[in-house]
Write an enzyme that holds these catalytic residues in place. Sequence first.
Site, mmCIF file in Angstrom:
data_model
loop_
_atom_site.group_PDB
_atom_site.id
_atom_site.type_symbol
_atom_site.label_atom_id
_atom_site.label_comp_id
_atom_site.label_asym_id
_atom_site.label_seq_id
_atom_site.Cartn_x
_atom_site.Cartn_y
_atom_site.Cartn_z
ATOM 1 N N SER A 264 0.472 -1.288 0.101
ATOM 2 C CA SER A 264 0.276 -0.078 -0.427
ATOM 3 C C SER A 264 1.078 1.340 -0.320
ATOM 4 O O SER A 264 2.090 1.152 0.246
ATOM 5 C CB SER A 264 -0.720 0.178 1.232
ATOM 6 N N LYS A 265 0.279 1.869 -0.424
ATOM 7 C CA LYS A 265 1.256 3.783 -0.760
ATOM 8 C C LYS A 265 1.829 4.105 0.866
ATOM 9 O O LYS A 265 2.319 4.152 1.190
ATOM 10 C CB LYS A 265 -0.163 4.959 -0.594
ATOM 11 N N ARG A 266 0.591 3.356 1.851
ATOM 12 C CA ARG A 266 1.311 3.557 3.635
ATOM 13 C C ARG A 266 2.887 3.018 4.033
ATOM 14 O O ARG A 266 3.393 3.139 4.431
ATOM 15 C CB ARG A 266 0.438 3.018 4.404
ATOM 16 N N ASP A 267 2.951 1.173 2.777
ATOM 17 C CA ASP A 267 4.246 1.143 3.247
ATOM 18 C C ASP A 267 5.436 1.985 1.848
ATOM 19 O O ASP A 267 6.729 1.302 2.961
ATOM 20 C CB ASP A 267 4.749 0.094 2.052
ATOM 21 N N GLY A 268 5.128 2.722 1.429
ATOM 22 C CA GLY A 268 6.083 3.853 0.803
ATOM 23 C C GLY A 268 6.950 4.189 1.878
ATOM 24 O O GLY A 268 8.368 3.954 1.960
#
Length: 507
Positions: A264-268
């Site tokens: 996910s973007k949050r893993d960015g």
Amino acid sequence: MKKIRVRFAPSPTGGLHLGGVRTVLYNYLFARQHDGDFILRIEDTDQSRFVEGAEQYIIDCLKWCGLTPDEGPVAGGPVGPYRQSERKQYYGAYAQQLIDAGYAYMAFDTPEELEQMREQFKTVQDPQPQYNHRLREQMRNSLTLGEKEVKSLIDAGTPYVIRIAMPVDEELSFTDMIRGEVTFKTGLVDDKVLIKADGMPTYHLAVVVDDYLMKITHAFRGEEWLPSAPVHLLLWKYLGWQSQMPQWAHLPLILKPEGHGKLSKRDGDRLGFPVFAMEWTDPKTDEQIEGFKEKGFLPEAFVNLLAMLGWNDGSEKEIFTLPELISSFSIDRVHKGGARFDYEKAKWFNHAWIQRLSDETMAERLVQFSPSHYGSVEISYLIKVIAAVKERCHLLTDFWQQSSFFFEAPSVYDNDSVKPKWKDQHKEFYLSFIERMAGLKPAEAGAFEQIFKELAAEKQIKPGELQMFFRIMLVGGKFGPPVFEITSTIGLEQTIKRIELFLAQIS
Ligand code: GLU
């Protein structure tokens, strides 16, 4: 044979992430392999999601990766413009054609009416009712209203959208290049909007019209677009272009290292997700997220690791140059299942590429990457330093940690390791060492080791302990390459200076 033409069609809504660049890469490899064209098309019809600067960001990312389009907003080309917002004139006529043939209709429902519909028809089995073949009969559209009323609504300037009328019960299928035959039931898909109230097309209409007008032969896109495929299939058919429909390949998701769940973007932040840091900040944390570039990845390694996320050439080989990828890539070796992204493995690729590039090339890259550290350094000296430390570097950012002492004397020393063992005889040893070295010529740096060992033998001090002190004098701590590699690189004068600086602060 028809010329192969593929496209990457990003929406300029933010940064470019791993999955996006892998899509570009597979498109690019396929095009190059077949002497085809690789096109960049900016899908910017959703004004509400438009992010200033995102298009330039995408262009810069592609350039950094070495995946330059043959046609696009910058390169131009015969089927432009390549920004959908500049192609508005094309879509309306096709939508009208669909209405005239009975495949699409105008819908006048206001946002409040849509909300009311969702409330009114929601059931336990269907908690989020959609505008579909079942409900369109209940709504205010050109199928339910009389011709006269429709005309007067239009004349009064009432906003409306154009929706596709999905058939109630048809089976549609196509052959995906990765998944093989895929079948859908039309009744399960809602009546997607084709033209919005602002007159702009949605992705669904624009992608079909533009793939047609731009003569796209193959389309590689993320798996998340598979549910939209039936709408696109119907549009190709209804517009009479079915025989020219591109072959599709829906690429598998990229998964978290743990192997379950989409990345996910949050893993960015955790995984160095976008290609570059973006000019805009993450709205949730208000922070700038570092990308692969800033984290110190080489574009060669980044492209290589992306290619391997969901593909292999059938052997154990993992390190590929871009030309090697172009000749080895084959769509039938792309996996159907999701590919797991492992940051440690990504670093492994980068380490391999740091060893693989010449020291001269690495020197250029480091100067570019960190001009404040390396900008004013003599290149021949930097090349020597790189040769000494590159084995220890996984990322470009590791170089400064591993090599700063080649450029400047340490400002702090690990005296905690020195003090318990430090005696007067050690100080005397180093003073004599300085004296003997001072007689050397600068070019004789290679003799340091011999002098050091002879002197240690004369004074009967164990060389191991002396070397540990020496290392701390030279670099500040217990790290770095072999000490005599350091002294021969920094040279006579610096070596003496560093011993003196150390002695001045220890006693
Ligand atoms: N604009 C779509 C996206 O942002 C393109 C999907 C496609 O390639 O058809 O991913």
